[in-house]
Scaffold this motif. Structure first.
Motif, PDB file in Angstrom:
ATOM      1  N   SER A  96      -8.113-122.341 -82.883  1.00 42.68           N
ATOM      2  CA  SER A  96      -6.535-121.918 -82.273  1.00 42.68           C
ATOM      3  C   SER A  96      -6.536-120.744 -81.915  1.00 42.68           C
ATOM      4  CB  SER A  96      -5.108-121.599 -83.712  1.00 42.68           C
ATOM      5  OG  SER A  96      -6.010-120.354 -84.229  1.00 42.68           O
ATOM      6  N   PHE A  97      -5.465-120.610 -80.907  1.00 46.40           N
ATOM      7  CA  PHE A  97      -5.418-119.420 -79.703  1.00 46.40           C
ATOM      8  C   PHE A  97      -4.677-117.888 -80.231  1.00 46.40           C
ATOM      9  CE2 PHE A  97      -4.084-117.379 -76.274  1.00 46.40           C
ATOM     10  CZ  PHE A  97      -5.489-117.360 -75.715  1.00 46.40           C
ATOM     11  N   GLY A  98      -5.548-116.795 -80.082  1.00 46.38           N
ATOM     12  CA  GLY A  98      -4.666-115.579 -80.191  1.00 46.38           C
ATOM     13  C   GLY A  98      -3.949-115.105 -81.531  1.00 46.38           C
ATOM     14  N   PRO A  99      -3.762-114.532 -81.646  1.00 48.46           N
ATOM     15  CA  PRO A  99      -3.183-113.922 -83.278  1.00 48.46           C
ATOM     16  C   PRO A  99      -1.976-114.589 -83.589  1.00 48.46           C
ATOM     17  CG  PRO A  99      -2.560-111.891 -81.302  1.00 48.46           C
ATOM     18  CD  PRO A  99      -3.585-112.960 -80.743  1.00 48.46           C
ATOM     19  N   LEU A 104      -1.690-123.575 -81.167  1.00 52.69           N
ATOM     20  CA  LEU A 104      -2.247-124.592 -81.250  1.00 52.69           C
ATOM     21  C   LEU A 104      -2.175-124.805 -79.767  1.00 52.69           C
ATOM     22  CD1 LEU A 104      -0.937-127.703 -83.580  1.00 52.69           C
ATOM     23  CD2 LEU A 104      -2.535-125.735 -83.599  1.00 52.69           C
ATOM     24  N   LYS A 105      -3.364-125.703 -79.438  1.00 46.36           N
ATOM     25  CA  LYS A 105      -3.885-126.027 -77.809  1.00 46.36           C
ATOM     26  C   LYS A 105      -3.094-127.250 -77.269  1.00 46.36           C
ATOM     27  CE  LYS A 105      -7.847-122.789 -78.024  1.00 46.36           C
ATOM     28  NZ  LYS A 105      -9.247-122.705 -78.290  1.00 46.36           N
ATOM     29  N   THR A 106      -2.150-127.123 -76.729  1.00 47.87           N
ATOM     30  CA  THR A 106      -1.377-128.520 -76.494  1.00 47.87           C
ATOM     31  C   THR A 106      -1.927-129.003 -75.126  1.00 47.87           C
ATOM     32  OG1 THR A 106       0.474-127.608 -76.238  1.00 47.87           O
ATOM     33  CG2 THR A 106       0.144-128.525 -77.868  1.00 47.87           C
ATOM     34  N   ALA A 107      -2.579-128.310 -74.263  1.00 45.23           N
ATOM     35  CA  ALA A 107      -3.047-129.001 -73.355  1.00 45.23           C
ATOM     36  C   ALA A 107      -3.812-128.007 -72.954  1.00 45.23           C
ATOM     37  CB  ALA A 107      -2.710-128.505 -72.114  1.00 45.23           C
ATOM     38  N   ARG A 108      -5.265-128.693 -72.279  1.00 47.35           N
ATOM     39  CA  ARG A 108      -6.934-127.977 -72.279  1.00 47.35           C
ATOM     40  C   ARG A 108      -7.296-128.258 -70.862  1.00 47.35           C
ATOM     41  NH1 ARG A 108     -10.559-126.280 -75.907  1.00 47.35           N
ATOM     42  NH2 ARG A 108      -9.600-126.724 -77.833  1.00 47.35           N
ATOM     43  N   SER A 110     -12.344-122.900 -49.898  1.00 50.45           N
ATOM     44  CA  SER A 110     -11.523-122.371 -50.903  1.00 50.45           C
ATOM     45  C   SER A 110     -10.405-122.578 -50.373  1.00 50.45           C
ATOM     46  CB  SER A 110     -12.042-120.568 -50.570  1.00 50.45           C
ATOM     47  OG  SER A 110     -11.568-120.239 -48.888  1.00 50.45           O
ATOM     48  N   LYS A 111     -10.079-122.832 -48.981  1.00 52.12           N
ATOM     49  CA  LYS A 111      -7.993-123.210 -49.133  1.00 52.12           C
ATOM     50  C   LYS A 111      -8.001-124.130 -49.646  1.00 52.12           C
ATOM     51  CE  LYS A 111      -8.554-121.562 -44.558  1.00 52.12           C
ATOM     52  NZ  LYS A 111      -9.161-122.049 -43.292  1.00 52.12           N
ATOM     53  N   TRP A 112      -8.500-124.886 -50.710  1.00 52.61           N
ATOM     54  CA  TRP A 112      -8.436-125.921 -51.413  1.00 52.61           C
ATOM     55  C   TRP A 112      -7.027-125.990 -53.036  1.00 52.61           C
ATOM     56  CZ3 TRP A 112     -13.230-129.421 -51.637  1.00 52.61           C
ATOM     57  CH2 TRP A 112     -12.964-130.120 -50.250  1.00 52.61           C
ATOM     58  N   ASN A 113      -8.055-124.587 -53.073  1.00 49.76           N
ATOM     59  CA  ASN A 113      -7.005-123.926 -54.009  1.00 49.76           C
ATOM     60  C   ASN A 113      -6.240-123.427 -54.030  1.00 49.76           C
ATOM     61  OD1 ASN A 113      -8.920-122.739 -56.389  1.00 49.76           O
ATOM     62  ND2 ASN A 113      -9.982-121.858 -55.092  1.00 49.76           N
ATOM     63  N   GLY A 114      -4.876-123.354 -55.057  1.00 55.23           N
ATOM     64  CA  GLY A 114      -3.548-123.474 -54.830  1.00 55.23           C
ATOM     65  C   GLY A 114      -2.458-125.067 -54.711  1.00 55.23           C
ATOM     66  N   LEU A 115      -3.423-125.678 -53.842  1.00 57.01           N
ATOM     67  CA  LEU A 115      -2.912-127.143 -53.470  1.00 57.01           C
ATOM     68  C   LEU A 115      -2.546-127.893 -55.033  1.00 57.01           C
ATOM     69  CD1 LEU A 115      -5.448-128.137 -50.660  1.00 57.01           C
ATOM     70  CD2 LEU A 115      -2.816-127.009 -50.353  1.00 57.01           C
ATOM     71  N   ASN A 116      -3.275-127.733 -55.829  1.00 59.15           N
ATOM     72  CA  ASN A 116      -2.612-128.644 -56.703  1.00 59.15           C
ATOM     73  C   ASN A 116      -2.745-127.310 -57.888  1.00 59.15           C
ATOM     74  OD1 ASN A 116      -5.348-129.529 -56.123  1.00 59.15           O
ATOM     75  ND2 ASN A 116      -3.733-132.132 -56.703  1.00 59.15           N
ATOM     76  N   ALA A 117      -1.650-127.084 -58.341  1.00 63.43           N
ATOM     77  CA  ALA A 117      -1.089-126.060 -59.634  1.00 63.43           C
ATOM     78  C   ALA A 117      -1.584-126.044 -60.818  1.00 63.43           C
ATOM     79  CB  ALA A 117       0.307-126.416 -60.074  1.00 63.43           C
ATOM     80  N   GLY A 118      -2.335-125.113 -61.180  1.00 61.25           N
ATOM     81  CA  GLY A 118      -3.033-125.012 -62.469  1.00 61.25           C
ATOM     82  C   GLY A 118      -4.597-125.725 -62.467  1.00 61.25           C
ATOM     83  N   ALA A 119      -5.167-125.833 -60.680  1.00 63.77           N
ATOM     84  CA  ALA A 119      -6.511-126.726 -60.652  1.00 63.77           C
ATOM     85  C   ALA A 119      -7.501-125.031 -59.751  1.00 63.77           C
ATOM     86  CB  ALA A 119      -6.600-127.553 -59.630  1.00 63.77           C
ATOM     87  N   VAL A 137      -4.938-123.961 -72.177  1.00 62.08           N
ATOM     88  CA  VAL A 137      -6.071-123.316 -72.635  1.00 62.08           C
ATOM     89  C   VAL A 137      -7.374-124.216 -70.714  1.00 62.08           C
ATOM     90  CG1 VAL A 137      -6.263-121.990 -74.398  1.00 62.08           C
ATOM     91  CG2 VAL A 137      -7.705-124.527 -74.276  1.00 62.08           C
ATOM     92  N   GLY A 138      -7.773-123.152 -70.395  1.00 64.25           N
ATOM     93  CA  GLY A 138      -9.048-123.791 -69.103  1.00 64.25           C
ATOM     94  C   GLY A 138     -10.393-124.303 -69.665  1.00 64.25           C
ATOM     95  N   GLY A 139     -10.598-123.672 -71.001  1.00 65.27           N
ATOM     96  CA  GLY A 139     -11.721-124.175 -71.815  1.00 65.27           C
ATOM     97  C   GLY A 139     -11.698-125.660 -72.055  1.00 65.27           C
ATOM     98  N   GLY A 140     -12.582-126.635 -71.791  1.00 65.21           N
ATOM     99  CA  GLY A 140     -12.443-127.744 -72.500  1.00 65.21           C
ATOM    100  C   GLY A 140     -12.975-127.753 -73.714  1.00 65.21           C
TER     101      GLY A 140
END
Ligand SMILES: [Zn+2]
Length: 329
Positions: A125-128, A132-136, A175-184, A276-279
Motif C-alpha cells: 500500500s502507499f504511505g503511512p 490502496l492504489k486505484t490508479a497506476r 520536450s514540448k509534448w510534456n503537458g499536452l496530456n495531463a498526467g503524462a 502512483v507513477g509506477g506500474g
C-alpha cells in the motif's frame, strides 16, 4: 486446496493455488496476485537480515511484497474458519519475475485474469496510512537513434551531417509534448553521441521514460514518436519501443475500492486511495478490462532499499480486508 507448480525454463517457477467453494455455489473466479521475487542480489540477507524491531519487520522484500503473501495466508485461514463460505473460486498466483517486467509470468497472469471477475494485487500500500492504489500510470521506454554522416570538423564540416545536432533539436521538439496530456510525462533519461571532439558525429542516441495515466494518451504519445521526421537534411531517425504496460485506470478499480472502503469502515478503519507513477501486474489485468484493486498488501515503507520494512500491527487489518473482499465479491 489445489497447489500447482508451473515450471518455467528461464525464470523461477510460478505457484498457482486454487481454493474452491462448496459444490452448491455459483461459478466465477477471483484472482489474487503476488510476486515472490525481489530486487535484491543473492546474499542480501547477510547484510540486511530479517528482524523485527519496535513493531517493524525489516528485510529484503518484506514490504514488496512478502508480507502481502503472508497476509493472504492469514486471509485463507480466516475464510476456512468462518462459517461464511466462498461464493467463487479463488486463485492465488505467485509469480517470479515482476520486478523485471513479468515477461515469463505475463501469459499466465492474463489467462487467469480473463477467467476472473476481479483481481486483487498484493503490492505494498502507499504511505503511512496504507492507501490502496486505484490508479497506476502506464509505463514505456522509447529509444531514438539519429544517424548522420561523419566528416572533419575543421576541414570539411559542410560534408558532415551532425547526428548530435539532429538529436538535440528532436529533444527540444519532444520536450514540448510534456503537458499536452495531463498526467503524462516524457523524460529523456539517457543520451549519448559523437566520438572525437574534431569529428562531426554520425550517431547519437537518447532513451526516454514514458508514463501516462490514460490509455488514449498512451496511444497518442506512441503515435507522436512514430511520426517523428528528421530536421537536418540528410539525417535519418530510428525510433524503437514505446509503451509496454498500459495504465491501470481508476474506472477499473473504482467499484472494488468503494466495496473495500465500506468493508473497512465496518471493521473500524478508514481506507484511502491514491494514484502512483509506477506500474505493476495490476496494469496488465486492468488493461484487459478486469476490475483490479492494487496496493492490497502490507503497510510499510522503504521498498527496494536497505530500510525496507512493514508495520506488523497493520497486517491483521489488511489480511481481514482481503478475506472480507474474497468472501463478498
Ligand atoms: Zn512489487
Amino acid at each position: 486446496m489445489r497447489v500447482e507448480r508451473l515450471a518455467h525454463r528461464h525464470r523461477g517457477d510460478l505457484l498457482r493455488i486454487t481454493m474452491s467453494p462448496g459444490k452448491s455455489r455459483g461459478a466465477g473466479q477471483l484472482l489474487v496476485l503476488g510476486h515472490y521475487d525481489t530486487v535484491y542480489a543473492s546474499g542480501a540477507l547477510k547484510k540486511m537480515p530479517f528482524r523485527v524491531t519496535s513493531g517493524k519487520a525489516y528485510g529484503p522484500g518484506t514490504f514488496d511484497m512478502k508480507a502481502g503473501i503472508v497476509q493472504a495466508l492469514f486471509a485463507v485461514e480466516a475464510l476456512q474458519r468462518s462459517a461464511r463460505s466462498l461464493r467463487k473460486r479463488v486463485v492465488f498466483l505467485w509469480t517470479s519475475d515482476e520486478e523485471i517486467g513479468s515477461d515469463a509470468a505475463r501469459k499466465t497472469i492474463e489467462a487467469e485474469a480473463r477467467r476472473s471477475d476481479a483481481v486483487f494485487v498484493l503490492e505494498p500500500s502507499f504511505g503511512p496510512r496504507g492507501f490502496l492504489k486505484t490508479a497506476r500510470k502506464g509505463v514505456g521506454e522509447v529509444e531514438i537513434i539519429a544517424h548522420g554522416r561523419a566528416s572533419h570538423a575543421g576541414l570539411a564540416p559542410h560534408e558532415g551531417i551532425n547526428a548530435v545536432s539532429e538529436l538535440v533539436q528532436q529533444l527540444a521538439r519532444i520536450s514540448k509534448w510534456n503537458g499536452l496530456n495531463a498526467g503524462a510525462t516524457i523524460a529523456p533519461c539517457i543520451m549519448e553521441g559523437g566520438t572525437r571532439s574534431n569529428v562531426i558525429p554520425e550517431r547519437a542516441r537518447a532513451v526516454f521514460d514514458l508514463r501516462a495515466l490514460r490509455s488514449t494518451d498512451m496511444r497518442q504519445i506512441d503515435r507522436r514518436f512514430q511520426s517523428l521526421r528528421p530536421i537536418l537534411r540528410g539525417a535519418r531517425l530510428e525510433v524503437r519501443g514505446g509503451f509496454n504496460r498500459s495504465p491501470l485506470e481508476r474506472k477499473n478499480s473504482a467499484a472494488l475500492f468503494a466495496k473495500a472502503k465500506s468493508l473497512a469502515s465496518q471493521m473500524g478503519f478508514a481506507l484511502g486511495e491514491c494514484t502512483v507513477g509506477g506500474g505493476s501486474d495490476g496494469n496488465l489485468t486492468a488493461a484487459l478490462g478486469i476490475p483490479t484493486l492494487d496496493g492490497m498488501g502490507a503497510v510499510g515503507d522503504g521498498a527496494h532499499s536497505t530500510h525496507e520494512h512493514v508495520l506488523v500491527r497493520k497486517m491483521p487489518e489488511r489480511a481481514a480486508l482481503l478475506a472480507a473482499l474474497l468472501a463478498s465479491c
